[in-house]
Scaffold this motif. Structure first.
Motif, mmCIF file in Angstrom:
data_model
loop_
_atom_site.group_PDB
_atom_site.id
_atom_site.type_symbol
_atom_site.label_atom_id
_atom_site.label_comp_id
_atom_site.label_asym_id
_atom_site.label_seq_id
_atom_site.Cartn_x
_atom_site.Cartn_y
_atom_site.Cartn_z
ATOM 1 N N ASN A 152 0.881 -1.170 0.000
ATOM 2 C CA ASN A 152 0.000 0.000 0.000
ATOM 3 C C ASN A 152 0.915 1.216 0.000
ATOM 4 O O ASN A 152 1.721 1.391 0.919
ATOM 5 C CB ASN A 152 -0.891 0.026 1.241
ATOM 6 C CG ASN A 152 -1.819 -1.162 1.290
ATOM 7 O OD1 ASN A 152 -2.484 -1.467 0.322
ATOM 8 N ND2 ASN A 152 -1.845 -1.854 2.419
ATOM 9 N N SER A 153 0.792 2.050 -1.016
ATOM 10 C CA SER A 153 1.684 3.196 -1.161
ATOM 11 C C SER A 153 0.893 4.470 -1.396
ATOM 12 O O SER A 153 -0.169 4.443 -2.021
ATOM 13 C CB SER A 153 2.619 3.010 -2.359
ATOM 14 O OG SER A 153 3.393 1.857 -2.241
ATOM 15 N N LEU A 154 1.434 5.573 -0.913
ATOM 16 C CA LEU A 154 0.936 6.898 -1.252
ATOM 17 C C LEU A 154 1.994 7.545 -2.123
ATOM 18 O O LEU A 154 3.172 7.576 -1.756
ATOM 19 C CB LEU A 154 0.694 7.745 0.001
ATOM 20 C CG LEU A 154 0.252 9.184 -0.265
ATOM 21 C CD1 LEU A 154 -1.142 9.213 -0.912
ATOM 22 C CD2 LEU A 154 0.250 9.993 1.025
ATOM 23 N N ILE A 155 1.581 8.040 -3.281
ATOM 24 C CA ILE A 155 2.492 8.721 -4.190
ATOM 25 C C ILE A 155 1.893 10.076 -4.520
ATOM 26 O O ILE A 155 0.719 10.164 -4.897
ATOM 27 C CB ILE A 155 2.739 7.899 -5.466
ATOM 28 C CG1 ILE A 155 3.426 6.581 -5.103
ATOM 29 C CG2 ILE A 155 3.560 8.691 -6.480
ATOM 30 C CD1 ILE A 155 3.572 5.604 -6.242
ATOM 31 N N ILE A 156 2.679 11.119 -4.361
ATOM 32 C CA ILE A 156 2.266 12.475 -4.711
ATOM 33 C C ILE A 156 3.267 12.961 -5.751
ATOM 34 O O ILE A 156 4.483 12.863 -5.536
ATOM 35 C CB ILE A 156 2.270 13.401 -3.473
ATOM 36 C CG1 ILE A 156 1.364 12.822 -2.385
ATOM 37 C CG2 ILE A 156 1.838 14.815 -3.862
ATOM 38 C CD1 ILE A 156 1.449 13.525 -1.052
#
Length: 185
Positions: A152-156
């Motif tokens: 599970n990753s958050l990429i901005i």
């Protein structure tokens, strides 16, 4: 208290003190971050991407939340991409600040070329603020190197600066971002 429908959410430009197009490598806490290796042009082992620098923190604190596997990608010394593990605490903070993202249903992608290998399932949500997009990517299955992975990753990311660096291989720093982005368009 639930936000009223029809009211806009605050616009995001990064994650805590790490702001797209503003944060520079010199502003990073040297005890938290180490510089990553050289980035190369996709499909090559020798052509370097001299405009790209990456910095990694195994664990750091952002707005009182422990963030793990934080990667910051810089193009010409300006932050253009952020990637980290998307923990439950980070998800709660992010959704409180920016609301629920646009949900993207599960898509299966055959990333491993070995016959009979299972596919990689990708799903998640995304937010957009002008040039900046954020993705919460959930992935489970067989990767392009034919190993199992669940993440599970958050990429901005800044779309403009990302386009300038599109010839560079950032798959390791921004896992599944390119594949997930293609499902949105």
């Amino acid at each position: 208290m639930l936000p009223q429908s029809g009211t806009s959410q605050p616009k995001f430009v990064g994650l805590g003190q790490y702001q797209i197009a503003t944060t520079t490598p010199d502003s990073l806490n040297k005890t938290d971050f180490s510089e990553g290796g050289q980035t190369y042009v996709k499909g090559t082992l020798a052509l370097e991407c001299p405009h790209i620098r990456t910095f990694l923190a195994a664990k750091t604190i952002v707005e009182d939340i422990a963030i793990t596997n934080l990667v910051l990608c810089f193009f010409d010394e300006k932050l253009f991409a952020i990637s980290c593990d998307y923990s439950d605490a980070l998800q709660n903070m992010f959704q409180k600040q920016y609301g629920l993202g646009t949900h993207k249903k599960t898509m299966n992608h055959q990333l491993c070329s070995q016959p009979g290998s299972e596919s990689m399932a990708l799903w998640g949500e995304f937010w957009q603020n002008a040039d900046i997009m954020a993705f919460a990517i959930h992935a489970k299955g067989i990767t392009n190197d034919c190993t199992y992975r669940a993440t599970n990753s958050l990429i901005i990311i800044s779309q403009t600066m990302s386009a300038l660096s599109s010839e560079c291989n950032l798959q390791e720093q921004l896992p599944f971002a390119e594949t997930f982005t293609k499902t949105i368009k």
